[in-house]
Write a protein that holds these residues in place. Structure first.
Motif, short mmCIF file in Angstrom:
data_model
loop_
_atom_site.label_atom_id
_atom_site.label_comp_id
_atom_site.label_asym_id
_atom_site.label_seq_id
_atom_site.Cartn_x
_atom_site.Cartn_y
_atom_site.Cartn_z
N GLY A 284 0.78 -1.15 0.04
CA GLY A 284 -0.02 -0.03 -0.07
C GLY A 284 1.03 1.23 -0.01
N SER A 285 0.24 2.38 0.03
CA SER A 285 0.93 3.78 0.00
C SER A 285 1.58 3.98 1.09
N LYS A 286 0.86 3.53 2.43
CA LYS A 286 1.66 3.71 3.51
C LYS A 286 2.39 2.54 4.26
N GLY A 287 2.30 1.34 3.69
CA GLY A 287 2.77 0.07 4.37
C GLY A 287 2.55 -1.11 3.62
N ALA A 288 2.71 -2.24 4.19
CA ALA A 288 2.37 -3.50 3.62
C ALA A 288 2.00 -4.69 4.67
N LEU A 289 1.32 -5.67 4.23
CA LEU A 289 1.07 -6.87 4.78
C LEU A 289 1.52 -7.99 3.98
N TYR A 290 2.32 -9.01 4.81
CA TYR A 290 2.91 -10.14 4.31
C TYR A 290 2.21 -11.16 5.03
N ILE A 291 1.62 -12.36 4.12
CA ILE A 291 1.16 -13.59 4.96
C ILE A 291 1.90 -14.51 4.40
N LYS A 292 2.50 -15.51 5.31
CA LYS A 292 3.24 -16.55 4.80
C LYS A 292 2.39 -17.62 4.30
N GLY A 293 2.87 -18.48 3.40
CA GLY A 293 2.14 -19.46 2.84
C GLY A 293 1.29 -19.41 1.73
N HIS A 294 1.37 -20.61 0.56
CA HIS A 294 0.82 -20.15 -0.68
C HIS A 294 -0.81 -19.92 -0.44
N TYR A 295 -1.48 -20.12 0.47
CA TYR A 295 -2.98 -19.87 0.67
C TYR A 295 -3.04 -19.01 1.93
N ALA A 296 -2.09 -18.11 2.25
CA ALA A 296 -2.15 -17.32 3.34
C ALA A 296 -2.45 -17.86 4.53
N SER A 297 -1.76 -19.12 5.08
CA SER A 297 -1.78 -19.59 6.32
C SER A 297 -1.28 -18.99 7.26
N GLY A 298 -0.58 -18.08 7.23
CA GLY A 298 0.04 -17.14 8.25
C GLY A 298 1.24 -17.76 8.70
N PRO A 299 1.98 -16.92 9.51
CA PRO A 299 1.53 -15.74 10.22
C PRO A 299 1.54 -14.52 9.33
N MET A 300 0.91 -13.45 9.77
CA MET A 300 1.13 -12.15 9.03
C MET A 300 1.78 -11.19 9.56
N TYR A 301 2.61 -10.44 8.63
CA TYR A 301 3.46 -9.36 9.20
C TYR A 301 3.23 -7.99 8.55
N SER A 302 3.44 -7.06 9.23
CA SER A 302 2.86 -5.53 8.87
C SER A 302 4.48 -4.73 8.64
N TYR A 303 4.27 -4.09 7.46
CA TYR A 303 5.76 -3.41 7.28
C TYR A 303 5.26 -1.73 7.68
N SER A 304 5.87 -1.18 8.55
CA SER A 304 5.71 -0.04 8.98
C SER A 304 7.35 0.74 9.64
N ASN A 305 7.34 1.95 9.72
CA ASN A 305 8.72 2.47 10.36
C ASN A 305 9.84 1.69 9.82
N ASN A 306 9.88 1.33 8.57
CA ASN A 306 11.13 0.81 7.91
C ASN A 306 11.51 -0.74 8.54
N GLN A 307 10.38 -1.40 9.12
CA GLN A 307 10.45 -2.79 9.69
C GLN A 307 9.46 -3.46 9.49
N TRP A 308 9.76 -4.90 9.32
CA TRP A 308 8.55 -5.88 9.58
C TRP A 308 8.06 -6.21 10.89
N HIS A 309 7.06 -6.41 11.39
CA HIS A 309 6.67 -6.98 12.69
C HIS A 309 5.40 -7.97 12.70
N GLU A 310 5.58 -8.90 13.26
CA GLU A 310 4.45 -10.13 13.49
C GLU A 310 3.00 -9.29 14.04
N ILE A 311 1.89 -9.63 13.39
CA ILE A 311 0.60 -9.35 13.91
C ILE A 311 -0.14 -10.56 14.12
N PRO A 312 -0.38 -10.53 15.62
CA PRO A 312 -1.17 -11.66 16.06
C PRO A 312 -2.62 -11.38 15.73
#
Length: 380
Positions: A284-312
């Protein structure tokens, strides 16, 4: 309070999908009244194991005998069209596994028939119900990544090339990676971004060519157990594949959260090994969401402030997950629960129907034409 309608279900198919559909309908509170298969001994055995009162091999006789409110189609895609048409003509609502049929024209005809009959339908490109996909949909709607700009879906399955020849190798039987992978990926992305598909182009390739013909394969999930020990046996017969095992697709989707069309890349290699994780990423224009797995099985990570962090996962999403092993089985339960509640007259969130099933099949027909190439060999 008026009692809810007791929803009666007839299952078509005795393999992994048929058994999974039966359990999912029971989970939703429906009554499974019968099951139909090709082989008398097999359908009788499955009916006894699942405690289903009626077992038969003639679909039309089963419709008349069981008088179901809804039927569940759990056979390979090439065998869907006729039993769906017969069920609709009989006045039944229909839940169908994917693909809806073997081509876009016949799929659209079933959608029109269901619409004409005013019957409810559900199309099981159901991996949009993965918990992290539901969470990503919420986060995009909340503006966490700003305007969605593009999506990337990458997967490599490294499937065994010598899996016995069967429906998955044949276009006319509903085989191919577009029918059995792309449908889920497209449903995941449209769930998050928006349902309106504006344009599409793609390339497909058959990297397999042929597969050994082996008798006795019944359960699709156990087909690997039947790979011949001696592939050089001169008596071994081989079947020719006529479907894609790899695809690359580009699409543009309309989104209420974006001012411009959102670009989407779908890249899948059915026979190729993966190096890093398969994934789905929404940029997106302000960040990104990364979901592991071919069918997005997770976990998911969010990109903000120049780093990725896992989202429960939020507690409300976790508490709504059906209690069953297996992503496929869980997602069937999500979708079937919506269909049953809809039949009973409850208000439910929109779910994918034969409209999407017909649309997806028409898109697959277009992608398989491989008409996106431009000849540039004359350029210096």
């Amino acid at each position: 309070m008026k009692n809810k309608q007791n929803v009666r279900v007839l299952i078509h198919g005795t393999g992994f999908a048929g058994q999974g559909h039966a359990e999912a309908f029971r989970y939703a509170g429906a009554e499974v009244v019968g099951i139909v298969g090709r082989t008398p001994a097999v359908v009788q055995q499955v009916a006894e194991e699942l405690n289903i009162p009626y077992a038969g091999t003639n679909w039309q006789e089963a419709l008349a005998e069981c008088k179901p409110d809804v039927v569940s189609i759990a056979t390979p895609g090439g065998a869907h069209e006729l039993p769906i048409k017969q069920a609709l003509e009989f006045g039944c609502h229909v839940f169908s596994d994917k693909p809806l049929t073997a081509d876009g024209e016949s799929a659209h005809a079933l959608y029109e028939l269901a619409t004409q009959k005013k019957l409810k339908t559900a199309f099981a490109a159901s991996f949009r119900y993965m918990p992290d996909v539901i969470h990503a949909k919420r986060l995009v709607a909340e503006g966490v990544i700003g305007e969605p700009l593009e999506v990337e879906c990458i997967s490599h399955f490294n499937l065994e090339k010598d899996i016995p020849f069967g429906w998955s190798h044949r276009k006319e039987d509903g085989g191919g990676r577009l029918n059995n992978n792309f449908t889920h990926k497209l449903s995941i992305v449209t769930s998050i971004i928006g349902e309106k598909i504006l344009s599409i182009m793609g390339e497909v390739r058959d990297d397999l060519g042929k597969a050994p013909i082996v008798e006795g394969v019944h359960n699709f999930k156990k087909r690997r157990d039947f790979i011949p020990s001696d592939l050089n046996d001169p008596s071994l017969k081989w079947g020719e594949s006529n479907v894609e095992w790899s695809y690359t697709v580009l699409a543009q989707l309309e989104s209420e959260f974006a001012t411009k069309p959102v670009s989407v890349l779908f890249k899948h290699g059915g026979l190729h090994p993966r190096f890093n994780e398969d994934h789905v990423v929404i940029y997106g224009s302000k960040g990104a969401l990364y979901i592991k797995g071919h069918y997005a099985s997770g976990p998911m990570y969010s990109y903000s402030n120049n780093q990725w962090h896992e989202i429960p996962l939020p507690d409300d999403i976790k508490s709504d997950i059906p209690n069953v092993e297996g992503d496929t089985e869980r997602n069937w339960r999500y979708l079937i629960n919506k269909l049953v509640k809809d039949i009973q007259g409850d208000a439910v969130a929109p779910y994918q129907t034969f409209k999407e099933g017909a649309q997806y099949q028409q898109l697959i027909d277009l992608i398989r034409k491989n008409e996106s190439w431009q000849d540039v060999s004359h350029l210096d």
